[in-house]
Design an enzyme around this catalytic site. Structure first.
Site, short mmCIF file in Angstrom:
data_model
loop_
_atom_site.label_atom_id
_atom_site.label_comp_id
_atom_site.label_asym_id
_atom_site.label_seq_id
_atom_site.Cartn_x
_atom_site.Cartn_y
_atom_site.Cartn_z
N ASN A 99 -7.23 2.12 9.80
CA ASN A 99 -5.92 2.41 10.40
C ASN A 99 -6.10 2.39 11.91
OD1 ASN A 99 -5.20 2.83 7.78
ND2 ASN A 99 -4.56 4.97 8.03
N HIS A 118 -2.80 11.02 0.59
CA HIS A 118 -2.19 10.81 1.91
C HIS A 118 -1.54 12.12 2.33
CE1 HIS A 118 -0.67 7.49 4.74
NE2 HIS A 118 -0.31 8.62 5.28
N GLU A 150 -7.22 8.74 6.20
CA GLU A 150 -7.44 9.43 7.47
C GLU A 150 -7.96 10.87 7.32
OE1 GLU A 150 -4.10 8.94 10.03
OE2 GLU A 150 -4.33 6.78 10.04
N GLU A 186 -3.35 0.24 8.14
CA GLU A 186 -2.17 0.64 8.91
C GLU A 186 -2.25 0.08 10.32
OE1 GLU A 186 -1.03 4.77 9.16
OE2 GLU A 186 -1.57 5.11 7.06
N ARG A 218 0.86 -1.19 0.00
CA ARG A 218 0.00 0.00 0.00
C ARG A 218 0.89 1.23 0.00
NH1 ARG A 218 -2.46 3.23 4.67
NH2 ARG A 218 -3.91 4.63 3.60
N TYR A 276 -4.07 2.09 15.77
CA TYR A 276 -2.82 2.11 16.53
C TYR A 276 -3.03 1.93 18.02
CZ TYR A 276 -0.35 3.58 12.35
OH TYR A 276 0.19 3.63 11.09
C1 LIG Z 1 -2.45 9.39 14.81
O1 LIG Z 1 -2.63 8.02 14.55
C2 LIG Z 1 -3.05 7.78 13.22
O2 LIG Z 1 -3.97 6.75 13.13
C3 LIG Z 1 -1.91 7.56 12.31
C4 LIG Z 1 -0.66 7.03 12.53
N1 LIG Z 1 0.00 7.12 11.34
C5 LIG Z 1 -0.84 7.70 10.44
N2 LIG Z 1 -1.99 7.93 11.03
C6 LIG Z 1 -0.49 8.08 9.03
O3 LIG Z 1 -1.41 7.53 8.11
C7 LIG Z 1 0.94 7.70 8.69
O4 LIG Z 1 1.35 8.52 7.62
C8 LIG Z 1 1.83 7.84 9.94
O5 LIG Z 1 3.20 7.69 9.61
C9 LIG Z 1 1.38 6.79 10.97
C10 LIG Z 1 2.28 6.72 12.20
O6 LIG Z 1 2.12 7.88 12.95
#
Ligand SMILES: CO[C@H](O)c1c[n+]2c([nH]1)[C@H](O)[C@@H](O)[C@H](O)[C@H]2CO
Length: 457
Positions: free
Chosen positions: A290, A119, A164, A364, A77, A292
């Protein structure tokens, strides 16, 4: 040896984005993006770092694809740089040729390309004309999607429209931690709607013929810090702005009433025009997720904030005043984000249960940790454990009936981490920015094995 197998055909991938890895920001006709402008503005990115060179992926793409293939991943991706493809609103063949070369190289290596059209690197001239708060930007995005579909649709079948929209809208226009660095909740709510409208206009274009398309929102598990009415309402507000605003729009074609009410003071009612929601909620082939971490939310205003940049300043949460984020006592990554694989299972089962059925991808998931190079090797056991735990959560979710079709580890290689510059490393592959040497970490070799065997031990 696999004891926890994944479904046949499950896509095992890695993910990156254009501005974070490509470099060559003036090569072959590329125009300026809002991130070029933002990163070159003093005080916006730690240590004044920027994406001018980054991982030099624009020239090293063949080497990077070969490394991906050697690891054993089957999907990649990446994102397309809008200002590389349509600088000043005109088609740039040099930009399209790069992505044709990249897609061909991936296909020759047996890796399926999944391309994200947006992005975060909006062409600067569109920001100068109003940016995402301006409705016209959504229509320019649809024009861009048509150019991309025409030029790359014979090579790329899997498309993500926007990455996002929450980050682009609320970090870009409310808190100012991301490009274009504005601090106006009124502009942010307009941007949020127009990013979704851009998706709604572009998805039918990308889905023509054999194209498959979706969006990739960032979703969090959200919990109240206590069961007090105030904390419960604070969690409702954050869950509404972070999750339900985007999920309801994309999967139901409507905004949640409580969020619309919360956003009314910022003029949100005036943004939505007749027909918009039918477009935004139009047919998609999959939804990217996505994920985290979890937000644990308190109504106390003296709590912490979620680290979205080293310069975290104004709130990215319009309408959610007197809300703060507390740690739930879990281990944290180098970003200060709590490690909570249970939150991924929670989000996946919630989307599958509460929304119209749609295939899902984890577009992600990954973690930043401080890496140490010892005799040329990087033993990133914490990152490996993070990914293993989240893959186990994916396996459980599939067992619970979630139509999960793939997983993209963030990120293939260390890269430019927005406001943090190069100091936060998410890669499965280490990058020495002095030499541009790529070194697979232990997590890369492990992940490649999991991909090849299509399952966890
Ligand atoms: C703030 O958390 C988000 O879900 C998020 C985390 N992240 C992202 N979005 C972005 O899509 C990526 O470009 C970042 O590198 C990656 C790591 O920070």
């Amino acid at each position: 040896m696999t004891t926890r197998g994944f479904p046949e055909g499950f896509a095992w991938g890695v993910a990156t984005s254009a501005y974070q890895i490509e470099g060559s920001t003036a090569a072959d006709g590329r125009g300026t993006s809002i991130w070029d402008t933002f990163a070159h503005t003093p005080g916006r990115v730690l240590n004044g770092e920027n994406g001018d060179v980054a991982n030099d992926h624009y020239t090293r793409y063949a080497e990077d694809v070969a490394l991906m293939a050697s690891l054993g991943v089957g999907a990649y991706r990446f994102s397309l740089s809008w200002p590389r493809i349509m600088p000043g609103g005109t088609v740039n063949q040099g930009g399209l040729d790069f992505y044709r070369r990249l897609a061909d190289t991936l296909l020759e290596a047996g890796i399926t390309p999944y391309a994200t059209l947006y992005h975060w690197d909006l062409p600067q001239e569109l920001e100068d004309a109003g940016g995402w708060p301006a409705r016209d930007t959504a229509y320019r995005f649809a024009d861009y999607a048509a150019v991309v579909r025409e030029a790359l649709g014979d090579r790329v079948k899997h498309w993500f429209t926007v990455n996002e929209p929450w980050c682009s809208a609320f970090l870009g226009y409310a808190s100012g931690d991301h490009a274009p660095g504005l601090r106006s909740p009124e502009l942010a709510v307009r941007a949020a709607h127009h990013l979704l409208l851009a998706h709604g206009l572009a998805a039918p274009v990308l889905r023509e013929g054999d194209g498959l398309a979706g969006a990739a929102p960032n979703l969090y598990a959200v919990s109240p810090a206590s069961d007090s009415e105030l904390d419960l309402d604070a969690a409702r507000r954050i869950d509404g702005l972070q999750n339900r605003f985007f999920l309801d729009a994309l999967l139901r074609g409507s905004y949640p009433e409580d969020v619309v009410r919360d956003l009314a003071p910022f003029g949100f009612e005036d943004v939505v025009q007749a027909g918009d929601m039918e477009l935004i909620g139009g047919p998609i082939d999959f939804l990217g997720v996505n994920y985290y971490s979890r937000h644990t939310v308190s109504a106390e205003s003296d709590g912490g904030v979620v680290a979205t940049s080293p310069f975290a300043s104004a709130s990215p949460w319009p309408g959610a005043s007197h809300v703060s984020f507390v740690h739930g006592g879990r281990p944290v990554t180098d970003m200060g984000w709590e490690v909570d694989p249970g939150g991924l299972h929670e989000i996946l089962t919630r989307v599958a249960k509460e929304y119209p059925s749609v295939p899902l991808y984890i577009t992600e998931n990954g973690a930043a940790y401080v890496d140490t190079v010892v005799d040329g090797e990087i033993d990133d056991h914490e990152r490996l454990s993070y990914i293993e735990a989240h893959l186990a959560a994916c396996h459980d979710a599939i067992a619970d009936g979630v139509p999960l079709k793939g997983y993209f580890a963030w990120s293939f290689m260390d890269n430019f981490e927005w406001g943090w510059g190069y100091g936060k490393r998410f890669g499965l592959v280490h990058v020495d920015y002095e030499t541009q040497k790529r070194t697979p970490k232990s997590s890369a070799r492990w992940y490649g094995q999991i991909s090849r065997q299509n399952g966890l031990p």
